[in-house]
Write an enzyme that holds these catalytic residues in place. Structure first.
Site, PDB file in Angstrom:
ATOM      1  N   ASP A 133     154.838 -58.338 -62.856  1.00  0.00           N
ATOM      2  CA  ASP A 133     153.590 -58.653 -63.619  1.00  0.00           C
ATOM      3  C   ASP A 133     153.140 -57.228 -64.170  1.00  0.00           C
ATOM      4  O   ASP A 133     153.652 -56.363 -63.501  1.00  0.00           O
ATOM      5  CB  ASP A 133     152.427 -59.090 -62.701  1.00  0.00           C
ATOM      6  CG  ASP A 133     151.074 -59.368 -63.383  1.00  0.00           C
ATOM      7  OD1 ASP A 133     151.084 -59.623 -64.494  1.00  0.00           O
ATOM      8  OD2 ASP A 133     150.004 -58.857 -62.937  1.00  0.00           O
ATOM      9  N   SER A 134     152.040 -57.141 -65.081  1.00  0.00           N
ATOM     10  CA  SER A 134     151.655 -55.805 -65.428  1.00  0.00           C
ATOM     11  C   SER A 134     151.018 -55.234 -64.230  1.00  0.00           C
ATOM     12  O   SER A 134     150.722 -53.639 -64.221  1.00  0.00           O
ATOM     13  CB  SER A 134     150.772 -55.943 -66.559  1.00  0.00           C
ATOM     14  OG  SER A 134     149.483 -56.835 -66.064  1.00  0.00           O
TER      15      SER A 134
HETATM   16  N1  DGL Z   1     148.499 -60.053 -66.012  1.00  0.00           N
HETATM   17  C1  DGL Z   1     147.875 -59.903 -67.390  1.00  0.00           C
HETATM   18  C2  DGL Z   1     148.226 -61.493 -67.686  1.00  0.00           C
HETATM   19  O1  DGL Z   1     148.197 -62.489 -67.044  1.00  0.00           O
HETATM   20  C3  DGL Z   1     146.403 -59.631 -67.339  1.00  0.00           C
HETATM   21  C4  DGL Z   1     146.216 -58.191 -66.772  1.00  0.00           C
HETATM   22  C5  DGL Z   1     146.594 -57.359 -68.039  1.00  0.00           C
HETATM   23  O2  DGL Z   1     146.306 -57.196 -69.109  1.00  0.00           O
HETATM   24  O3  DGL Z   1     147.948 -56.449 -67.796  1.00  0.00           O
HETATM   25  O4  DGL Z   1     147.835 -61.577 -69.137  1.00  0.00           O
END
Ligand code: DGL
Length: 264
Positions: free
Chosen positions: A9-10
């Site tokens: 994930d980010s």
């Molecule tokens: N993990 C991102 C999403 O689900 C949210 C956080 C981000 O913008 O990196 O879109």
């Protein structure tokens, strides 16, 4: 030899998906990568998100992964079709499982989608919903402030309520009976969203369905792990202490070790 499920994930939000993977697949080993050096992805361009995603996958592939779970809605929206063609390992995103559940759940054929700007601008949810059932009317709204609220632990109170009421107004006006929480962080704000949308509106958190899909793929490919309890490894590209301090809220329990890694 036991192979691992790779998740990325980010940042920290993908832990909401890991929580469900651990619940449904307790025997699986998991290696998680949170790209905390480059978060947020939700405001980045498609090209950048695709490039970051490929780098993240190349990192996970060093851990002998048997499947990769993209636990980020922005990546799933922008990059999934491209990255699926680049790698041989099965890659599961979060859009399709959420869409399936929403199309199944809606009675009045009006579905709301909330997510980051990137996810909403990509129209990925809308297009998949329409593909499954063209008669469904989709109302999609970006709720960018929900990410910092979730990370700062602002999960209730007048400020959050006021912002949420403003974001969700178009969904209420459209009379949706189902809302897809199209961002890793939004499940934390479920009580607020429920309060505004009303008890009768179904909130779809795709994490459960993602874990079901992962389970089905592993079973079909004969890749499930045996009886031993799975191990879980957490890696980030920056700020392991920050990640650790937020992990409990997103994962439901503490993480002892978080390793800082370099992608280069
Ligand atoms: N993990 C991102 C999403 O689900 C949210 C956080 C981000 O913008 O990196 O879109």
């Amino acid at each position: 030899m036991r192979k691992t499920i790779g998740v990325f994930d980010s940042g920290v939000g993908g832990l909401t998906v890991v929580k469900e993977l651990i619940r449904q697949l307790p025997n699986e080993d998991i290696v998680y990568f949170g790209d905390t050096a480059r978060v947020p992805y939700g405001i980045k361009s498609r090209e950048t998100v695709i490039r970051f995603s490929i780098e993240n996958i190349l990192f996970l592939l060093k851990h002998d992964v048997k499947l990769i779970c993209v636990a980020c809605n922005t990546v799933s929206s922008f990059a999934l079709p491209v990255i699926k063609n680049h790698f041989r390992v099965p890659i599961v995103g979060v859009i399709t499982p959420g869409v399936r559940e929403a199309v199944y759940a809606t009675q009045n054929k009006r579905v709301g989608v909330i997510g980051t700007r990137g996810t909403i601008n990509s129209r990925a949810y809308e297009l998949e919903i329409k593909q499954l059932d063209p008669s469904v009317k989709v109302t999609a709204v970006a709720c960018p402030l929900f990410v910092p609220f979730a990370e700062e632990g602002w999960l209730e109170g007048s400020v959050v309520m006021q912002v949420a009421r403003s974001y969700l107004q178009p969904l209420k006006a459209a009379g949706v009976d189902t809302v897809i929480l199209g961002c890793t962080h939004y499940p934390l704000l479920k009580p607020v969203i429920k309060k505004i949308m009303g008890k009768k509106v179904e909130l779809i958190d795709s994490a459960k369905q993602v874990a079901v899909e992962v389970k089905n793929i592993l079973a079909a490919e004969g890749l499930c792990n045996g009886k031993r309890k799975g191990s879980h490894k957490f890696c980030v590209s920056d700020n392991p202490d920050w990640f650790k301090s937020l992990a409990t809220r997103f994962l439901g329990h503490d993480i002892k070790d978080v390793t800082k890694v370099s992608l280069s």
